[in-house]
Design a protein around this motif. Structure first.
Motif: not given
Lengths: 364, 300, 266
Positions: B95-100, B167-174, B245-249
């Motif tokens: 995803l980072a590559l797609l944005v970058a 996990p979506v929040a984790v993707y955004i964060g990374i 951002l990812g929470g306990s799960r």
């Protein structure tokens, strides 16, 4: 007594011998040029003298003292670098004073000497400029002044004019010679430009593949090369292959007859001792060959051919003449008259002639 | 000789520092990962007692075992954490590559006067605190956060989306945190590229799109690869982002290690997690180091 | 230059930079929010900044962090510059591959691994944890960043400048301080700043290696943000961001001026 003596100096980089057993003496007040193609070991030789490289074997003597292991900052030798290596963070004055400040000189002494050097290279007006604000020629002069400031016994110059354009270089060559004569310092210059070496040097050492090929004055090296390499490297030359014939002596010089591949017989001075029947090469400079459309009445060496090409460069014309056996010989004439009146043109049958003294015979 | 001594000191000081404080600790981690949990301080056994001599050393060695690793491999929690880390790291790198890439491409084609400003704009967030930048997303992604407020206001959704603690929040964060690491190497290769190469390709019959695929992309490859390593390797061991951002799960290796160490105080298992994470990353790290060295050589 | 800047380029740049900067901007805007509820705008106020100034624990942590970062940056710059020298200048020596491996690996090594391994080392060596251990830990990874920054400058450094200094009578040490250091100074300063911010920024490694009385700002912030969003943290973040932004812009402006001056001729 020589000021510098290389005694069987060798320098290996891994398996490669950059300097392969060089012995050489350089005398005080000389302007000595180390000349050679790139990678011939001339810069390595200079850097060993400056102390940036240590010889693998052999000795380097300065004023009779072995300096092979003395670090560069303890040698009374200074160097002018190819890139000039001017300190970008210091202005012209501080660059020149840099070496003086590292020695035990008083402040006023340093100032006086710096002013003197600024004067010598006519950079007074630019003393507070930084190197990046100077032109190439100005940088070159600052570098020279900086390396001379400590009044070294020996000044080493590594391709000092390589970064200048042709016109400026020619002018600077004469300036260098003038400064050297004025100061009487021994200069050793490294260059790959044979014209530069011929212009500035009192003596030239021609190097190839780590060895000295010939050490002689410029005219000596031009007129009496001792090998095919030297003849070929300095100036333009025609090389005619042949077999040595009868050897005669006249006025203390040896002359030999050469039988060429096309069975012509030519006469030439012996540059090296040859015995008859040996394979040899006859070297003749283009400007020493006369070109004519009619057969000259008497000529010691005479060949004929047809004009294949003419290279006109304004002051000179070089005729490329194809001989019957297919080989090409270059002959050069000065254009004293206008081109329209030139009498020789393409496809003309011409005669080439030269005296036995003009040509030199070299062994294989 | 003095010069030799100086060179020796120059090498020895930083070398020794790194050996003691970077390399040696790994061996301690390795040793502890082979030890057993104990109610003591330090909380593991055996501890090595140098006074016992060679016999003591042999006894010490014989007590080491792979218990912690067996525990890791059999407990689905850790197996899941491993694969979840891998999945999150790979996907967010992509995803980072797609944005970058479009960003770096746009930067490389920007007018000369604008380019230094854009580079600065990419570098600036890198200098500001990582923690703060991740924290900034908390206020945006929460159920009552700004993103949901905005989407409800526009009428796209009626109920707030659950993004936070997924996990979506984790993707955004990374992607957000590591974007500069991806953009800069790609920009560096694109910026150096000679524009006449593209013209030559078009002159030789390529369409613009084809020229991009056949010329621009292959030439940008070193930058893309470097960028991917720079994102993937740290993302794999990321702790702050999944925790915040990812929470306990959301399970990730870095988080597992932290919890084992600080919450469960199980040092052997935490060490074993560190060793597994290290082994996973050793190959990419070596490749990354080789490439970084090669680029240095090329710069010479 | 025939580069074409298309609409596509402009649009992708706009979106990408919005993505990079909007979260930070929102964070800053809400630090001036009257309400405690961070996401509800209730009017402009600077009260959170005032509260921050009275938060003694926060101020103590800031002071600890500053001292740690300053010492780390200085140590890391010295060690990192030495390491850069070794990388670029020392040629081949026994263990060179390991050395360059140890320089590059910490750049990408996950924080949790560095933190855990160093903590276990300190325990094994029986070193009391506190500011000193945090400084050692930070220096270890920050020096690698410094080494990379300085070595990239050293590679393009004209070695004949050093030779000229030796030739003019400098000892190798003098040559370094009179010639090399002034010329590579911008990269050394950049390395110092980088090390400083890395240390200022680090949460994970500090959490592992810290001890009583050495709570750094990120640790403090971390324990606050885990409880949720708080406007006070927004205010603190805004201050930190402003400091860094001003610093980076000032540094790069000075650098650009220098470059412009150097470009006046040839």
């Amino acid at each position: 007594m020589p000021i510098v003596e290389f005694d069987a100096v060798r320098k290996n980089f891994g398996d490669f011998a950059a300097v392969d057993g060089v012995s050489l003496k350089i005398y005080p007040r000389e302007f000595f040029a180390l000349l050679g193609p790139s990678g011939c070991g001339k810069t390595t030789l200079l850097r060993m003298l400056a102390g940036f490289e240590t010889p693998t074997s052999g000795r380097i003597l300065l004023d009779g003292q072995d300096i092979s292991t003395v670090p560069p900052n303890r040698r009374p030798v200074n160097m002018m670098f190819q890139s000039y290596a001017l300190f970008p963070h210091l202005n012209v004055r501080d660059n020149i004073a840099f070496g003086l400040k590292r020695s035990n000189r008083s402040k006023s002494e340093v100032e006086d000497r710096t002013a003197e050097m600024l004067n010598l290279v006519q950079m007074n007006d630019f003393a507070s400029r930084k190197p990046h604000q100077l032109s190439g020629g100005q940088r070159q002069r600052v570098a020279l002044a900086r390396s001379l400031a400590k009044n070294p016994k020996l000044l080493l110059l590594d391709e000092p004019l390589g970064a200048l354009d042709a016109k400026l270089r020619e002018q600077t060559q004469f300036e260098l010679v003038n400064i050297q004569e004025k100061l009487g310092t021994t200069f050793i210059i490294v260059t790959h430009d044979q014209e530069e070496a011929m212009t500035v040097a009192t003596r030239i050492g021609l190097m190839n593949r780590g060895s000295l090929m010939q050490v002689a004055t410029p005219s000596e090296i031009y007129e009496n090369p001792n090998s095919r390499f030297v003849a070929d490297f300095i100036g333009d030359v025609n090389m005619i292959e042949g077999t040595a014939g009868k050897v005669t002596k006249r006025d203390g010089e040896a002359y030999a007859e050469v039988k060429t591949m096309s069975a012509a017989t030519l006469k030439a001075r012996c540059g090296v001792p040859v015995s008859s029947g040996e394979k040899c090469w006859l070297a003749i400079r283009p400007e020493k060959i006369a070109v004519s459309r009619t057969r000259p009445r008497s000529a010691a060496n005479l060949v004929s051919g047809c004009v294949d090409d003419i290279a006109y460069v304004g002051n000179l014309s070089t005729y490329h003449v194809k001989l019957a056996d297919g080989s090409l010989i270059k002959a050069q004439t000065a254009n004293r008259e206008r081109i329209a009146r030139r009498e020789i043109t393409w496809e003309d049958e011409v005669w080439l002639s030269w005296s036995p003294d003009a040509a030199i015979m070299l062994s294989d | 000789m003095a010069a030799g001594l100086r060179r020796y000191l120059l090498i020895v000081v930083p070398y020794a520092w790194l050996l003691v404080f970077f390399l040696a600790p790994f061996f301690i981690v390795l040793k502890i990962s082979l030890s057993d949990l104990a109610v003591a301080m330090p909380p593991y056994t055996p501890t090595f007692d140098p006074s016992a001599g060679w016999e003591g050393f042999k006894a010490f060695i014989s007590q080491l075992d792979f218990e912690s690793y067996i525990f890791l491999a059999t407990d689905s929690l850790y197996v899941n954490a491993f694969f979840s880390s891998l999945q999150i790291a790979v996907l967010s790198t992509f995803l980072a590559l797609l944005v970058a890439f479009p960003m770096a491409y746009g930067m490389a084609r920007a007018p000369d006067w604008l380019r230094p400003l854009l580079v600065m704009g990419v570098i600036l967030p890198f200098w500001t605190s990582f923690l703060i930048r991740v924290y900034a997303w908390v206020g945006i992604l929460r159920s009552e956060g700004l993103l949901n407020q905005f989407l409800i206001w526009t009428g796209i959704i009626s109920e707030p989306l659950q993004i936070m603690n997924t996990p979506v929040a984790v993707y955004i964060g990374i992607v957000y945190s590591y974007l500069p690491f991806m953009v800069l190497p790609i920009y560096a290769t694109l910026e150096k590229m000679d524009e006449s190469l593209l013209e030559a390709a078009i002159d030789l019959g390529c369409s613009r799109v084809k020229a991009f695929w056949l010329v621009t992309l292959p030439l940008a490859m070193p930058g893309i690869i470097a960028g991917c390593f720079l994102v993937f390797i740290p993302a794999m061991g990321e702790f702050v982002i999944p925790e915040l951002l990812g929470g306990s799960r959301t399970l990730m290796m870095g988080k597992t290690l932290w919890n084992e160490f600080f919450s469960n105080r199980d040092w052997p298992v935490a060490s074993a997690v560190a060793i597994v994470l290290l082994l996973t990353l050793v190959v990419p790290i070596v490749i990354f180091q080789r490439q970084a060295e090669r680029q240095q050589e090329a710069g010479r | 230059m025939t580069r074409k800047f298309t609409w596509f380029n402009a649009t992708s740049l706009t979106f990408a930079f919005a993505f990079l900067y909007l979260p930070i901007l929102i964070l800053i805007v809400y630090s001036f929010n009257e309400s405690k509820l961070v996401t509800v705008w209730a009017g402009f106020s600077t009260k959170w900044y005032g509260e921050l100034l009275h938060n003694q624990a926060m101020l103590d942590a800031a002071w600890v962090t500053f001292r740690v970062a300053f010492t780390t940056a200085t140590l890391a710059t010295i060690l990192g510059t030495m390491a850069a020298y070794v990388l670029v200048r020392s040629g081949r020596f026994y263990g060179r591959t390991l050395f360059s491996g140890m320089i590059y690996a910490p750049l990408v090594m996950p924080d949790v691994i560095i933190g855990l391994s160093l903590l276990l080392l300190f325990i094994a060596m029986n070193i009391d944890r506190g500011m000193m251990t945090v400084i050692i830990a930070h220096t270890t990874f920050a020096m690698c960043y410094v080494a990379v920054v300085v070595s990239s400058r050293l590679i393009s450094f004209d070695r004949s400048l050093e030779e000229a200094a030796l030739d003019l009578g400098c000892s190798p040490m003098e040559a370094f301080f009179y010639v090399t250091l002034p010329i590579i100074a911008p990269s050394v300063v950049a390395g110092w700043l980088l090390a400083f911010t890395l240390s200022l920024d680090d949460l994970v490694i500090a959490s592992f290696t810290t001890g009583p009385g050495a709570t750094t700002l990120p640790i403090k912030i971390w324990s606050a943000v885990r409880l949720g969003v708080s406007p006070e943290i927004n205010a603190l973040s805004t201050i930190l961001i402003s400091i860094v932004t001003v610093g980076v812009i000032a540094a790069s402006t000075i650098d650009r001026r220098r470059a412009a001056r150097a470009g006046e001729r040839g």
